[in-house]
Scaffold this motif. Structure first.
Motif, short mmCIF file in Angstrom:
data_model
loop_
_atom_site.label_atom_id
_atom_site.label_comp_id
_atom_site.label_asym_id
_atom_site.label_seq_id
_atom_site.Cartn_x
_atom_site.Cartn_y
_atom_site.Cartn_z
N PRO A 152 54.13 44.30 44.38
CA PRO A 152 54.42 44.20 42.95
C PRO A 152 55.92 44.18 42.70
O PRO A 152 56.47 45.13 42.18
CB PRO A 152 53.75 45.44 42.36
N VAL A 153 56.59 43.11 43.11
CA VAL A 153 58.02 43.03 42.91
C VAL A 153 58.30 42.11 41.73
O VAL A 153 57.96 40.93 41.77
CB VAL A 153 58.75 42.51 44.16
N TRP A 154 58.91 42.67 40.71
CA TRP A 154 59.21 41.89 39.51
C TRP A 154 60.70 41.98 39.22
O TRP A 154 61.33 42.94 39.59
CB TRP A 154 58.45 42.44 38.30
N PRO A 155 61.23 40.98 38.53
CA PRO A 155 62.60 41.14 38.05
C PRO A 155 62.64 42.22 36.97
O PRO A 155 61.62 42.58 36.40
CB PRO A 155 62.95 39.77 37.47
N ASN A 156 63.84 42.72 36.69
CA ASN A 156 64.00 43.75 35.69
C ASN A 156 64.14 43.13 34.30
O ASN A 156 65.18 42.58 33.96
CB ASN A 156 65.23 44.58 36.03
N PHE A 157 63.09 43.26 33.51
CA PHE A 157 63.09 42.64 32.19
C PHE A 157 64.01 43.36 31.21
O PHE A 157 64.20 42.90 30.09
CB PHE A 157 61.67 42.58 31.63
N ASN A 158 64.56 44.48 31.62
CA ASN A 158 65.49 45.19 30.74
C ASN A 158 66.92 44.72 30.94
O ASN A 158 67.83 45.21 30.29
CB ASN A 158 65.43 46.69 31.02
N LEU A 162 68.69 38.85 33.12
CA LEU A 162 67.40 38.18 33.11
C LEU A 162 67.12 37.56 31.74
O LEU A 162 66.56 36.46 31.65
CB LEU A 162 66.28 39.15 33.51
N TRP A 163 67.54 38.25 30.67
CA TRP A 163 67.38 37.66 29.34
C TRP A 163 68.10 36.32 29.31
O TRP A 163 67.62 35.35 28.72
CB TRP A 163 67.99 38.54 28.24
N PHE A 166 66.12 33.55 30.80
CA PHE A 166 65.10 33.06 29.88
C PHE A 166 65.72 32.27 28.74
O PHE A 166 65.21 31.23 28.34
CB PHE A 166 64.28 34.24 29.34
N MET B 75 55.27 41.89 29.90
CA MET B 75 56.30 42.86 30.26
C MET B 75 55.78 44.29 30.16
O MET B 75 56.13 45.15 30.97
CB MET B 75 57.52 42.65 29.36
N HIS B 79 55.90 46.73 33.35
CA HIS B 79 56.76 47.91 33.36
C HIS B 79 56.02 49.23 33.17
O HIS B 79 56.61 50.29 33.41
CB HIS B 79 57.86 47.77 32.30
N ASP B 82 51.96 47.91 36.45
CA ASP B 82 52.03 47.31 37.77
C ASP B 82 53.19 47.86 38.58
O ASP B 82 53.06 48.08 39.79
CB ASP B 82 52.16 45.79 37.63
N TRP B 83 54.32 48.05 37.95
CA TRP B 83 55.50 48.47 38.72
C TRP B 83 56.41 49.32 37.84
O TRP B 83 57.52 48.90 37.52
CB TRP B 83 56.25 47.23 39.22
N TYR B 87 64.81 52.58 34.33
CA TYR B 87 66.13 51.93 34.33
C TYR B 87 67.00 52.66 33.32
O TYR B 87 66.62 52.76 32.14
CB TYR B 87 66.04 50.47 33.90
N SER B 97 64.26 46.38 24.57
CA SER B 97 64.81 45.42 25.52
C SER B 97 63.80 44.34 25.89
O SER B 97 64.11 43.44 26.65
CB SER B 97 65.35 46.12 26.77
N ILE B 101 63.40 38.42 25.41
CA ILE B 101 62.52 37.55 26.18
C ILE B 101 61.28 37.20 25.36
O ILE B 101 60.79 36.06 25.40
CB ILE B 101 62.17 38.19 27.54
#
Lengths: 486, 176
Positions: A152-158, A162-163, A166, B75, B79, B82-83, B87, B97, B101
Motif C-alpha cells: 500500500p504505497v501511495w504518494p502523500n496527498f497532503n 503532489l497538488w 494534479f 484520499m 489516508h 489503506d495507509w 504528516y 489538504s 486535489i
C-alpha cells in the motif's frame, strides 16, 4: 444581432472590409502555401536549440543532477526558476480563452487560438523540469497514485508538490481539450479546401465536423461550460505553484501573499509572451487586420494592471517583512535587495514594476515597436522574479557557515535554451498546420465588429442589412430574446 | 459508421440573415427541414429550428461530481484505511489538504466527460467521415437541406421553388 449589442464607440476588431470568404482565404492560406524563408530559418534555429536541450537533458539523466551547480544550500536553481517561469507564461492562453469569454470581450477572438497553443507548449516545457529535477526520471511514475503491487504505497496527498502534479496535469488536459474543440470547425474549413492526402489528414483532424445547427449549439454550450470551469482552474494552478513555496518554513517563502501575487505575475508574464509572439506572427503572416492595434492596446492594459499588482505585492512583502519584527524574514528581504544577487532584484523591479508604467500613455500602448520591446523586458523581468524568490533566498541560510553562491552550469543553461527550442519548434509547426486565428469565431463577430459595420465611415450599417427583411426583424428579435444566455 | 443512404435537396444562402428568413418561411410553409449547416454558430437560429437547449452542462455536473467523490473518497480511504500515516502532526483525515486535489479532479472529470460526450452525441471523432453537402458550407455559405426520399416530383419541385423564392444562390440534389 446574434452576437449581442454593438457599441458605436468600440473600434472595429476586423479591418479591411472582410467578407466571410475573404476571412477563410486570409486565415487558411498560411497553412496552404510553402513555408517562407523566414519560417525555415526560424525553424532551424528552434530545432537546433531543441537538440542542444535534449543533449543536456540526456547528460543530466546519464550523469545525474550533479552536472547542475546546485549545492547543499541551494537545492533549487534554474530548474525550478524555469519551471515557474514557463507555467506563468502558460497562463495567458486559458485566461484569454476562458475568462475573457465569460466577460464577453470580443477582442479575444483575434488572439485566443495562438495564446491557447502557447499555453499548451509552455506547460509542456514547464512539466519537463519537475520530471528531470527529481534526478531519477525512470521512477517519476511513483508520483501517480494508482493501485500498485508495491504494497500500500501511495504518494502523500497532503504535499503541495503532489497538488502541483494534479494541478498541472489537469491544466494541461483541460487546455488541450478546450483548444482542440475550438480547432475542429476550423480544421473542417481547411479540409473542405484541400485535396488528396492533405484532405485525408484534415479529415482525421476535423473529426468529421459538418457545421450542423445542433452541433454548433452544443459546441457553444460546451465552450461556455469549459470556460466556466477553466476560469477557477487557471487561478488554482498558479496558486498551487505558489503553495510549493508558501507552505514551506523558509523565510521569504512562507508568506500568505504568494497565491494572489503569483497569479497576477503569471497573467502578466503570459500576456507579455503572447505579445512577443503575436507581434511577430501578425507581421510574418500578414494578419494586421485581424490582430489589430486595438488588440495590442487591450493586452497592454492588462500588462499595466497586472504589472502594477505585482509591484504592489513586492512592496507589501517588504513592508510585512519589516512590520513582522521577525529578523530572519527581515534579513531575507534585505538580502534579496542588497545581497550578492542585488542585480537580479534590480532587474526584476525595473522590468516588472517601473517599465510597464509607460503604458499609462495611450500613444505607447498603441506603438508596436515599444510594445514588443516591453514584452521582452517583462519576460526577462519575470524570469528574474522567480530567480530572486528561489536562488537568492536559498543562498543565505540561517547559519552563515551554510551561506553559498550559485552560478548555473552549461547543462542547466542548455536545458533552458532547449525549452525555448521546444516552445518555438512547436509553435512554428502549429502555425503551419492550424489557422492561427479562430476562423469561425472571427466570422461570428464580423457583423458586430467588422470595420464596414461599426465605425463612423461604415459602408453598410447593420440596419441596412436587416431592412431588406422587416419580417425577419420582428421574428429575429423575438427569437433572440429567448436565446440571450448564449 | 455506415449511415443509410439519404436523398437530399439543399440550397445555399450567402448571408445568415437571408438564411434565417428562409427558415421562417419554411416553418410557415410547413416544410420539414432536415438540417441547417453554417460556417459558424448563428445565433437566433435554434428557436427557429425548434432546437432545445443543449443538456451537455448537466452531463458536466454529473462528471464533475464523480470527480469530486473519486478524489475525496479516494484520499480519505488511502489516508485513513489503506495507509494511515501522520504528516506534520496533522490528523489522518486532513480534509483541508484534500481540497486542492478534489478541486482539480472535479474540473478534470467534468472536462474530459463533457468533451467525450460532445463528440459521441455529435457522431464525431478522429477519422469519422460524415457526408459533406458542399465544401462552401465551412467557408461562407449557409445551407438548408430537405430530405427527398419518398417524395413525389411535384413535392421536390415545391422545395426547389422554395429555395428560388427565398434567395438561395445555389440549389442542388445529392445522395449522401
Amino acid at each position: 444581432m446574434g452576437s449581442g449589442p454593438t457599441s458605436p464607440i468600440r473600434e472595429p476588431l476586423v479591418q479591411g472590409h472582410k467578407t466571410y470568404h475573404q476571412i477563410t482565404e486570409d486565415l487558411c492560406s498560411p497553412t496552404e502555401r510553402a513555408p517562407s524563408r523566414a519560417w525555415t530559418m526560424a525553424f532551424i534555429v528552434a530545432l537546433s536549440a531543441l537538440t542542444f536541450g535534449v543533449i543536456c537533458i540526456l547528460i543530466t539523466i546519464w550523469v545525474g543532477i550533479g552536472t547542475w551547480r546546485l549545492n547543499r544550500t541551494i537545492g533549487w536553481g534554474w530548474d525550478i526558476t524555469n519551471f515557474v517561469w514557463w507555467i506563468g507564461i502558460g497562463h495567458a492562453g486559458t485566461l484569454i480563452s476562458a475568462i475573457l469569454l465569460l466577460f464577453r470581450q470580443k477582442w479575444r477572438t483575434g488572439v485566443n487560438r495562438a495564446a491557447e497553443a502557447m499555453t499548451i507548449f509552455a506547460v509542456i516545457c514547464a512539466a519537463l523540469f519537475p520530471a528531470i529535477h527529481v534526478g531519477r526520471i525512470w521512477v517519476t511514475f511513483f508520483f501517480f497514485p494508482y493501485p500498485n503491487t508495491r504494497g500500500p504505497v501511495w504518494p502523500n496527498f497532503n504535499s503541495p508538490l503532489l497538488w502541483d502534479l494534479f494541478a498541472i496535469s489537469t491544466y494541461f488536459t483541460v487546455s488541450l481539450l478546450f483548444w482542440y474543440t475550438g480547432l475542429v470547425p476550423d480544421f473542417a474549413t481547411v479540409r473542405d479546401r484541400a485535396k488528396g492526402l492533405r484532405k485525408k489528414l484534415y479529415n482525421v483532424l476535423s473529426f468529421g465536423w459538418t457545421g450542423a445547427a445542433k452541433h454548433w449549439q452544443r459546441h457553444e454550450a460546451l465552450s461556455l461550460v469549459l470556460a466556466g470551469i477553466a476560469t477557477p482552474l487557471v487561478l488554482s494552478v498558479h496558486t498551487i505553484v505558489s503553495f510549493d513555496f508558501a507552505t514551506s518554513v523558509i523565510p521569504g517563502w512562507h508568506t500568505t501573499i504568494f497565491p494572489p501575487y503569483f497569479v497576477a505575475g503569471a497573467i502578466f508574464s503570459g500576456f507579455a509572451m503572447v505579445l512577443t509572439l503575436m507581434i511577430i506572427t501578425r507581421k510574418v503572416l500578414n494578419l494586421q487586420e485581424y490582430i489589430t492595434i486595438g488588440h495590442i492596446e487591450s493586452m497592454n492594459k492588462i500588462i499595466l494592471v497586472t504589472g502594477t499588482i505585482v509591484g504592489v505585492a513586492y512592496l507589501t512583502e517588504l513592508f510585512i517583512a519589516w512590520y513582522s519584527g521577525y529578523v530572519y524574514e527581515q534579513f531575507a528581504f534585505f538580502n534579496r535587495a542588497l545581497g550578492p544577487y542585488w542585480w537580479a532584484y534590480f532587474g526584476m523591479m525595473t522590468c516588472n514594476v517601473l517599465s510597464p508604467q509607460i503604458f499609462w500613455s495611450k500613444k505607447i500602448r498603441r506603438n508596436v515597436t515599444m510594445t514588443f520591446l516591453m514584452s521582452i523586458f517583462v519576460n526577462i523581468g519575470m524570469w528574474f522574479e522567480r530567480f530572486v524568490i528561489i536562488a537568492t533566498t536559498l543562498a543565505r541560510d540561517y547559519l552563515p557557515s551554510s551561506w553559498s553562491f550559485y552560478v548555473p552550469s552549461i547543462v542547466e543553461v542548455g536545458i533552458f535554451i532547449g525549452t525555448l527550442g521546444i516552445f518555438f519548434t512547436f509553435y512554428l509547426i502549429f502555425v503551419r498546420i492550424a489557422p492561427v486565428v479562430a476562423i469561425a469565431e472571427i466570422k461570428h463577430i464580423l457583423k458586430s465588429s467588422g470595420d464596414q459595420y461599426v465605425n463612423s465611415n461604415a459602408t453598410t450599417t447593420y440596419q441596412q442589412v436587416e431592412s431588406g427583411n422587416m419580417e425577419f426583424e420582428i421574428a429575429g428579435h423575438d427569437a433572440h430574446a429567448g436565446h440571450d444566455h448564449h | 459508421m455506415k449511415h443509410p443512404e439519404k436523398n437530399v435537396i439543399f440550397g445555399l444562402y450567402d448571408d445568415e440573415e437571408i438564411l434565417k428568413s428562409a427558415v421562417i418561411k419554411a416553418n410557415e410553409d410547413h416544410l420539414r427541414i432536415m438540417d441547417v449547416y453554417t460556417p459558424f454558430a448563428v445565433h437566433g437560429l435554434d428557436p427557429l429550428l425548434d432546437l432545445k437547449e443543449s443538456r451537455i452542462h448537466i452531463g458536466g455536473f454529473v462528471y464533475g461530481l464523480t470527480g469530486t467523490l473519486t478524489a475525496f473518497l479516494g484520499m480519505t480511504w488511502i489516508h485513513t484505511r489503506d495507509w494511515p500515516q501522520i504528516y506534520g502532526g496533522k490528523p489522518y483525515w486532513a480534509i483541508l489538504s484534500f481540497v486542492p486535489i478534489t478541486f482539480e479532479l472535479t474540473v478534470l472529470f467534468a472536462s474530459i466527460g463533457m468533451v467525450v460526450t460532445f463528440y459521441i452525441i455529435n457522431g464525431q471523432g478522429p477519422g469519422v467521415m460524415n457526408p459533406i453537402l458542399h465544401p462552401s458550407i465551412t467557408d461562407d455559405k449557409f445551407c438548408i437541406a430537405f430530405e427527398t426520399g419518398g417524395l413525389e416530383n411535384s413535392e421536390v419541385d415545391k422545395l426547389r421553388n422554395f429555395f428560388n423564392n427565398t434567395g438561395a444562390s445555389l440549389v442542388e440534389t445529392k445522395t449522401i
